[in-house]
Design a protein around this motif. Structure first.
Motif, PDB file in Angstrom:
ATOM      1  N   ASN A 101       0.764  -1.075   0.042  1.00 22.72           N
ATOM      2  CA  ASN A 101       0.015  -0.110   0.014  1.00 22.72           C
ATOM      3  C   ASN A 101       0.947   1.323   0.233  1.00 22.72           C
ATOM      4  N   PRO A 102       0.810   2.133  -0.927  1.00 28.33           N
ATOM      5  CA  PRO A 102       1.619   3.206  -1.259  1.00 28.33           C
ATOM      6  C   PRO A 102       1.257   4.174  -0.134  1.00 28.33           C
ATOM      7  N   LYS A 103       0.157   4.284   0.629  1.00 29.01           N
ATOM      8  CA  LYS A 103      -0.274   5.161   1.750  1.00 29.01           C
ATOM      9  C   LYS A 103       0.685   5.208   2.801  1.00 29.01           C
ATOM     10  N   THR A 104       1.134   4.058   3.179  1.00 30.11           N
ATOM     11  CA  THR A 104       2.109   3.962   4.228  1.00 30.11           C
ATOM     12  C   THR A 104       3.281   4.755   4.572  1.00 30.11           C
ATOM     13  N   VAL A 120       2.083  -0.406 -10.291  1.00 25.72           N
ATOM     14  CA  VAL A 120       0.593  -0.544 -10.022  1.00 25.72           C
ATOM     15  C   VAL A 120       0.075  -1.643 -11.078  1.00 25.72           C
ATOM     16  N   SER A 121      -0.957  -2.301 -10.933  1.00 30.73           N
ATOM     17  CA  SER A 121      -1.347  -3.435 -12.178  1.00 30.73           C
ATOM     18  C   SER A 121      -2.776  -3.029 -12.470  1.00 30.73           C
ATOM     19  N   SER A 122      -3.445  -1.944 -11.765  1.00 29.35           N
ATOM     20  CA  SER A 122      -4.524  -1.671 -12.261  1.00 29.35           C
ATOM     21  C   SER A 122      -4.892  -0.233 -12.246  1.00 29.35           C
ATOM     22  N   SER A 123      -6.067   0.555 -12.918  1.00 30.95           N
ATOM     23  CA  SER A 123      -6.097   1.733 -12.612  1.00 30.95           C
ATOM     24  C   SER A 123      -6.544   2.281 -11.581  1.00 30.95           C
ATOM     25  N   LYS A 124      -7.250   1.271 -10.678  1.00 31.89           N
ATOM     26  CA  LYS A 124      -7.772   1.452  -9.301  1.00 31.89           C
ATOM     27  C   LYS A 124      -6.590   1.829  -8.465  1.00 31.89           C
ATOM     28  N   LYS A 128      -4.990   5.346  -6.310  1.00 29.08           N
ATOM     29  CA  LYS A 128      -4.520   5.140  -4.712  1.00 29.08           C
ATOM     30  C   LYS A 128      -3.347   5.906  -4.697  1.00 29.08           C
ATOM     31  N   ALA A 129      -2.455   5.313  -5.622  1.00 27.07           N
ATOM     32  CA  ALA A 129      -1.100   5.862  -5.555  1.00 27.07           C
ATOM     33  C   ALA A 129      -1.055   7.395  -5.965  1.00 27.07           C
ATOM     34  N   VAL A 162      -4.580   3.398 -17.533  1.00 23.97           N
ATOM     35  CA  VAL A 162      -3.734   4.001 -16.278  1.00 23.97           C
ATOM     36  C   VAL A 162      -3.562   5.532 -16.744  1.00 23.97           C
ATOM     37  N   VAL A 163      -3.401   5.772 -17.961  1.00 26.89           N
ATOM     38  CA  VAL A 163      -3.139   7.130 -18.488  1.00 26.89           C
ATOM     39  C   VAL A 163      -4.381   7.942 -18.341  1.00 26.89           C
ATOM     40  N   ASN A 164      -5.526   7.202 -18.526  1.00 19.54           N
ATOM     41  CA  ASN A 164      -6.893   7.981 -18.465  1.00 19.54           C
ATOM     42  C   ASN A 164      -7.382   8.094 -16.996  1.00 19.54           C
ATOM     43  N   ALA A 165      -6.612   7.194 -15.977  1.00 25.56           N
ATOM     44  CA  ALA A 165      -7.178   7.419 -14.751  1.00 25.56           C
ATOM     45  C   ALA A 165      -6.429   8.300 -13.790  1.00 25.56           C
ATOM     46  N   VAL A 166      -5.156   8.685 -14.215  1.00 21.30           N
ATOM     47  CA  VAL A 166      -4.745   9.655 -13.415  1.00 21.30           C
ATOM     48  C   VAL A 166      -3.823  10.681 -13.968  1.00 21.30           C
ATOM     49  N   LYS A 167      -3.376  11.716 -13.414  1.00 24.05           N
ATOM     50  CA  LYS A 167      -2.793  12.981 -14.083  1.00 24.05           C
ATOM     51  C   LYS A 167      -1.535  13.057 -14.056  1.00 24.05           C
ATOM     52  N   ILE A 168      -0.970  12.118 -12.864  1.00 21.02           N
ATOM     53  CA  ILE A 168       0.581  12.016 -12.881  1.00 21.02           C
ATOM     54  C   ILE A 168       1.055  11.232 -13.918  1.00 21.02           C
TER      55      ILE A 168
END
Ligand SMILES: Cc1cc2nc3c(=O)[nH]c(=O)nc-3n(C[C@H](O)[C@H](O)[C@H](O)COP(=O)(O)O)c2cc1C
Length: 317
Positions: A101-104, A120-124, A128-129, A162-168
């Protein structure tokens, strides 16, 4: 050579958006520094290192290159807090986290001014990242060697998702070993690529020579994603895999699989060269490889092929 600049080259201050993956039993300071010296980004794979070994590799890498390099830290590692402390104490500027989990840990690293990228292996998981404050993500598809997602999403599908899911910025991984594949990933919106298997077949990789040879001799269909009940991993089919497969067919529980896996299987295969009994992590792209090259040559070849493909991307007859 094409002069190139995008968010990934700027983020890491590198010449080419080519990242050599952090890999257990393969990417120590020799490989990472060779890639960084060639203008890519080399990563030390801490997942197979005790804390004192990791410190030594970071120090040696610092004296072997003045270019940026990073450390891959799998977050499930038992000594994770020690590894995090070492990268901070040694002044490492770039950390690629994975398997957890990247949160930690992202905030802890970011507070020290470290650039953090999560695999990551999914856009979900990519979202989160991003929420956790990561600077970029690696989208690692089904083709990739080593630990992998359960959902079997290929690089071809995962990258645009993933490109569609995030701005980073997104770095594509899985099945990328040459410039034309790199261009394909970047046409889909990735701003860099992470290659693992290609760099196993390099002179500087610490992988056993017999394993390297097996990698370049391998054919299509020689790798498989297995142990999905435990932690899915893509490896080369061998005697050890046949035992795992038989146990799975007989309905083995995760506990039984863990016992069969035992300790140090990966070390036995990839580092000690026991090709029958060991775990041989490698990606599908191994079937396209037929030479063991200096890591710097791999970077240059990939970049010149990319540049050439960029000027003439589609064959018209
Ligand atoms: C031998 C080997 C060891 C690996 N070890 C790690 C690791 O320790 N941490 C990690 O995040 N990924 C690991 N990976 C995955 C790579 O970081 C990378 O994402 C993957 O190799 C990309 O796919 P490719 O092999 O098709 O280039 C490993 C891959 C290989 C082939």
């Amino acid at each position: 050579m094409t002069v190139f600049s995008n968010r990934i080259t700027k983020l890491f201050n590198i010449d080419y958006p080519i990242i050599q993956a952090g890999m257990i039993w393969a990417s120590g300071w020799r490989l990472a520094s060779a890639v960084s010296n060639a203008g890519g980004l080399g990563l030390i794979g801490s997942g197979s290192m005790y804390p004192d070994v990791l410190s030594e590799h970071i120090r040696k890498c610092k004296s072997a290159t003045i270019r940026p390099f990073g450390v891959n830290v799998p977050l499930l590692y038992p000594d994770i807090d020690k590894h995090i402390q070492i990268v901070i104490d040694e002044g490492v500027k770039i950390v690629f986290t994975s398997a957890g989990n990247p949160k930690t840990w992202t905030n802890v690293l970011k507070e020290k001014g470290i650039t953090v990228v999560h695999v990551v292996s999914s856009s979900k998981f990519a979202r989160k990242a991003e929420e956790a404050g990561c600077d970029a993500v690696v989208a690692e598809g089904f083709e990739a060697g080593g630990h992998n997602g359960r959902e079997e999403t290929t690089t071809m599908v995962l990258t645009p998702a993933v490109v569609n899911a995030v701005k980073i910025p997104v770095i594509a991984a899985g099945g990328i070993a040459m410039g034309r594949q790199m261009l394909a990933a970047m046409v889909m919106g990735a701003e860099g690529v992470q290659s693992g298997s290609r760099f196993v077949a390099s002179e500087e990789a610490s992988s056993h020579p017999e394993f390297k040879k097996k990698v370049i001799d391998s054919q299509e269909g020689d790798t498989v994603l297995t142990m999905k009940q435990l932690t899915p991993v893509r490896l080369m089919k061998n005697k050890f895999y046949a035992e795992i497969q038989e146990a799975e067919w007989k309905g083995a529980t995760p506990e039984q699989l863990k016992t069969l896996l035992g300790r140090a299987r990966a070390k036995k295969g990839m580092f000690e060269g026991n090709l029958a009994e060991g775990e041989l992590e490698i990606g599908q792209v191994s079937s396209l490889l037929d030479d063991i090259l200096p890591a710097g040559v791999i970077v240059k070849n990939m970049w010149s092929e990319f540049s050439e493909a960029l000027t003439n991307p589609v064959k018209i007859l």
